[in-house]
Design a protein around this motif. Sequence first.
Motif, PDB file in Angstrom:
ATOM      1  N   TYR A 179      -7.173  47.554 -10.463  1.00 25.44           N
ATOM      2  CA  TYR A 179      -7.116  46.731 -11.670  1.00 25.44           C
ATOM      3  C   TYR A 179      -8.522  46.215 -11.975  1.00 25.44           C
ATOM      4  CZ  TYR A 179      -2.130  46.556 -10.503  1.00 25.44           C
ATOM      5  OH  TYR A 179      -0.829  46.884 -10.193  1.00 25.44           O
ATOM      6  N   PHE A 230     -10.544  43.161 -14.415  1.00 28.09           N
ATOM      7  CA  PHE A 230     -10.322  41.888 -15.097  1.00 28.09           C
ATOM      8  C   PHE A 230     -11.633  41.400 -15.729  1.00 28.09           C
ATOM      9  CE2 PHE A 230      -6.241  40.930 -13.015  1.00 28.09           C
ATOM     10  CZ  PHE A 230      -6.323  41.704 -11.873  1.00 28.09           C
ATOM     11  N   TYR A 236     -12.915  37.506 -16.532  1.00 29.98           N
ATOM     12  CA  TYR A 236     -12.664  36.078 -16.430  1.00 29.98           C
ATOM     13  C   TYR A 236     -13.776  35.344 -17.174  1.00 29.98           C
ATOM     14  CZ  TYR A 236      -8.928  36.217 -12.889  1.00 29.98           C
ATOM     15  OH  TYR A 236      -7.738  36.420 -12.226  1.00 29.98           O
ATOM     16  N   ARG A 248     -16.116  24.629 -15.417  1.00 34.22           N
ATOM     17  CA  ARG A 248     -16.007  25.293 -14.107  1.00 34.22           C
ATOM     18  C   ARG A 248     -14.678  26.013 -13.905  1.00 34.22           C
ATOM     19  NH1 ARG A 248     -17.445  21.079  -9.764  1.00 34.22           N
ATOM     20  NH2 ARG A 248     -15.214  20.910  -9.426  1.00 34.22           N
ATOM     21  N   GLN A 249     -13.713  25.807 -14.780  1.00 37.19           N
ATOM     22  CA  GLN A 249     -12.401  26.431 -14.626  1.00 37.19           C
ATOM     23  C   GLN A 249     -12.483  27.922 -14.965  1.00 37.19           C
ATOM     24  OE1 GLN A 249      -9.190  24.410 -14.345  1.00 37.19           O
ATOM     25  NE2 GLN A 249      -8.459  26.385 -13.673  1.00 37.19           N
ATOM     26  N   MET A 250     -12.092  28.770 -14.041  1.00 37.25           N
ATOM     27  CA  MET A 250     -12.058  30.217 -14.285  1.00 37.25           C
ATOM     28  C   MET A 250     -10.787  30.544 -15.057  1.00 37.25           C
ATOM     29  SD  MET A 250     -14.584  32.002 -12.832  1.00 37.25           S
ATOM     30  CE  MET A 250     -14.054  33.520 -12.073  1.00 37.25           C
ATOM     31  N   ARG A 302      -6.781  41.830 -18.617  1.00 45.02           N
ATOM     32  CA  ARG A 302      -6.502  42.616 -17.423  1.00 45.02           C
ATOM     33  C   ARG A 302      -6.213  44.060 -17.830  1.00 45.02           C
ATOM     34  NH1 ARG A 302      -0.873  42.865 -14.443  1.00 45.02           N
ATOM     35  NH2 ARG A 302      -1.410  43.534 -12.358  1.00 45.02           N
ATOM     36  N   MET A 355     -10.024  44.785  -8.544  1.00 51.53           N
ATOM     37  CA  MET A 355      -9.035  44.554  -7.489  1.00 51.53           C
ATOM     38  C   MET A 355      -8.435  45.888  -7.071  1.00 51.53           C
ATOM     39  SD  MET A 355      -5.298  42.765  -7.600  1.00 51.53           S
ATOM     40  CE  MET A 355      -5.777  41.088  -7.944  1.00 51.53           C
ATOM     41  N   TYR A 370      -5.745  42.498  -2.055  1.00 52.66           N
ATOM     42  CA  TYR A 370      -5.704  42.054  -3.442  1.00 52.66           C
ATOM     43  C   TYR A 370      -6.778  41.039  -3.777  1.00 52.66           C
ATOM     44  CZ  TYR A 370      -1.390  44.588  -3.087  1.00 52.66           C
ATOM     45  OH  TYR A 370      -0.466  45.561  -2.855  1.00 52.66           O
ATOM     46  N   TYR A 411      -5.519  32.338  -2.667  1.00 59.07           N
ATOM     47  CA  TYR A 411      -6.848  32.835  -2.311  1.00 59.07           C
ATOM     48  C   TYR A 411      -7.853  31.679  -2.323  1.00 59.07           C
ATOM     49  CZ  TYR A 411      -4.935  37.365  -3.777  1.00 59.07           C
ATOM     50  OH  TYR A 411      -4.160  38.488  -3.907  1.00 59.07           O
ATOM     51  N   TYR A 458     -12.083  31.344  -2.701  1.00 61.94           N
ATOM     52  CA  TYR A 458     -13.344  31.999  -3.007  1.00 61.94           C
ATOM     53  C   TYR A 458     -14.455  30.955  -2.939  1.00 61.94           C
ATOM     54  CZ  TYR A 458     -10.605  35.836  -5.061  1.00 61.94           C
ATOM     55  OH  TYR A 458      -9.721  36.887  -5.270  1.00 61.94           O
ATOM     56  N   TYR A 490      -7.106  35.015   2.237  1.00 63.89           N
ATOM     57  CA  TYR A 490      -5.930  35.319   1.419  1.00 63.89           C
ATOM     58  C   TYR A 490      -4.668  35.030   2.218  1.00 63.89           C
ATOM     59  CZ  TYR A 490      -2.398  38.737  -0.334  1.00 63.89           C
ATOM     60  OH  TYR A 490      -1.253  39.367  -0.771  1.00 63.89           O
ATOM     61  N   LEU A 516     -13.466  27.667  -4.813  1.00 62.30           N
ATOM     62  CA  LEU A 516     -12.404  27.893  -5.784  1.00 62.30           C
ATOM     63  C   LEU A 516     -11.147  28.397  -5.082  1.00 62.30           C
ATOM     64  CD1 LEU A 516     -14.529  29.755  -8.484  1.00 62.30           C
ATOM     65  CD2 LEU A 516     -13.571  27.477  -8.723  1.00 62.30           C
ATOM     66  N   ARG A 555       1.578  40.171  -5.578  1.00 64.04           N
ATOM     67  CA  ARG A 555       0.393  40.653  -4.864  1.00 64.04           C
ATOM     68  C   ARG A 555      -0.685  41.181  -5.793  1.00 64.04           C
ATOM     69  NH1 ARG A 555       3.773  43.037  -0.095  1.00 64.04           N
ATOM     70  NH2 ARG A 555       3.417  41.441   1.470  1.00 64.04           N
ATOM     71  N   ASP A 556      -0.309  41.942  -6.773  1.00 63.32           N
ATOM     72  CA  ASP A 556      -1.322  42.543  -7.648  1.00 63.32           C
ATOM     73  C   ASP A 556      -1.305  41.908  -9.027  1.00 63.32           C
ATOM     74  OD1 ASP A 556       0.489  45.627  -8.497  1.00 63.32           O
ATOM     75  OD2 ASP A 556       1.085  43.528  -8.439  1.00 63.32           O
ATOM     76  N   GLY A 557      -0.770  40.711  -9.099  1.00 61.87           N
ATOM     77  CA  GLY A 557      -0.737  40.009 -10.374  1.00 61.87           C
ATOM     78  C   GLY A 557      -2.036  39.289 -10.663  1.00 61.87           C
ATOM     79  N   PRO A 558      -2.194  38.791 -11.852  1.00 56.20           N
ATOM     80  CA  PRO A 558      -3.407  38.036 -12.186  1.00 56.20           C
ATOM     81  C   PRO A 558      -3.487  36.767 -11.355  1.00 56.20           C
ATOM     82  CG  PRO A 558      -1.775  37.840 -13.930  1.00 56.20           C
ATOM     83  CD  PRO A 558      -1.258  38.867 -12.992  1.00 56.20           C
ATOM     84  N   GLN A 559      -4.704  36.406 -10.993  1.00 55.85           N
ATOM     85  CA  GLN A 559      -4.929  35.202 -10.205  1.00 55.85           C
ATOM     86  C   GLN A 559      -5.318  34.066 -11.144  1.00 55.85           C
ATOM     87  OE1 GLN A 559      -7.587  36.032  -6.907  1.00 55.85           O
ATOM     88  NE2 GLN A 559      -6.559  37.973  -6.520  1.00 55.85           N
ATOM     89  N   PHE A 560      -4.715  32.907 -10.916  1.00 55.95           N
ATOM     90  CA  PHE A 560      -4.992  31.723 -11.716  1.00 55.95           C
ATOM     91  C   PHE A 560      -5.769  30.740 -10.845  1.00 55.95           C
ATOM     92  CE2 PHE A 560      -2.533  32.887 -15.366  1.00 55.95           C
ATOM     93  CZ  PHE A 560      -1.589  33.778 -14.861  1.00 55.95           C
ATOM     94  N   PHE A 561      -6.886  30.298 -11.372  1.00 52.28           N
ATOM     95  CA  PHE A 561      -7.816  29.507 -10.586  1.00 52.28           C
ATOM     96  C   PHE A 561      -7.675  28.013 -10.834  1.00 52.28           C
ATOM     97  CE2 PHE A 561     -10.846  32.422  -8.571  1.00 52.28           C
ATOM     98  CZ  PHE A 561     -10.443  33.623  -9.119  1.00 52.28           C
ATOM     99  N   GLY A 562      -8.022  27.256  -9.804  1.00 46.55           N
ATOM    100  CA  GLY A 562      -8.166  25.822  -9.937  1.00 46.55           C
ATOM    101  C   GLY A 562      -9.561  25.471 -10.426  1.00 46.55           C
ATOM    102  N   PRO A 563      -9.836  24.188 -10.627  1.00 49.06           N
ATOM    103  CA  PRO A 563     -11.131  23.747 -11.153  1.00 49.06           C
ATOM    104  C   PRO A 563     -12.242  23.744 -10.115  1.00 49.06           C
ATOM    105  CG  PRO A 563      -9.708  21.874 -10.804  1.00 49.06           C
ATOM    106  CD  PRO A 563      -8.878  23.083 -10.509  1.00 49.06           C
ATOM    107  N   GLY A 564     -11.883  23.950  -8.860  1.00 46.19           N
ATOM    108  CA  GLY A 564     -12.901  24.040  -7.823  1.00 46.19           C
ATOM    109  C   GLY A 564     -13.297  22.692  -7.228  1.00 46.19           C
TER     110      GLY A 564
END
Lengths: 115, 113
Positions: free
Chosen positions: A33, A35, A37, A43-45, A50, A95, A101, B33, B35, B48, B91, B98-107
Amino acid sequence: AQTVTQSQPEMSVQEAETVTLSCTYDTSENNYYLFWYKQPPSRQMILVIRQEAYKQQNATENRFSVNFQKAAKSFSLKISDSQLGDTAMYFCAFMKQRSNYKLTFGKGTLLTVNP
Amino acid sequence: GAGVSQSPSNKVTEKGKDVELRCDPISGHTALYWYRQSLGQGLEFLIYFQGNSAPDKSGLPSDRFSAERTGGSVSTLTIQRTQQEDSAVYLCASSSERDGPQFFGPGTRLTVL
């Protein structure tokens, strides 16, 4: 190991115009995949778009679309009708399927939209 | 619904101290995850977690770094004996598959003096 290269550290565009951000990647995998971002100063990703490698059709999300060239290992992002809120750092990411993943990111392109 | 949250937002510590960074994933997300984002290294994968499986720790840079995930939800990243090179934004991201989009926090921005 996979690598992702974004050759444009910085770009600028005028509001309402179109801009294209470049991304190339190197992998021996066939199933993966890709992406884009966006990371604004907050700072928010934020996930922009996709693409599944097995799909030939390019993904689109409103003003955002990609040009996915699997043979060339290229994955560029086109932003149409640029808005001031599009100002951000843009990261291309890879990915591999059926692995841990994890995302492998490029170094990013800082896009500035000027009024 | 609520997104991924992280705390603290900023952390300043002295070299040699231990720090704990917290991540609350999106409810129901089984994958989590960590990072690290630094000027020199860009964005790097650290660890992970997937459900109740053993975590993939292949990205942890040294044995001073560890992480746990309790009850399949909240995760804590611990850095022992912090060094100046640990200064970075940490982050957290979660995903519903498993292979879905990852949604991030503000860090969490960590500064080691």
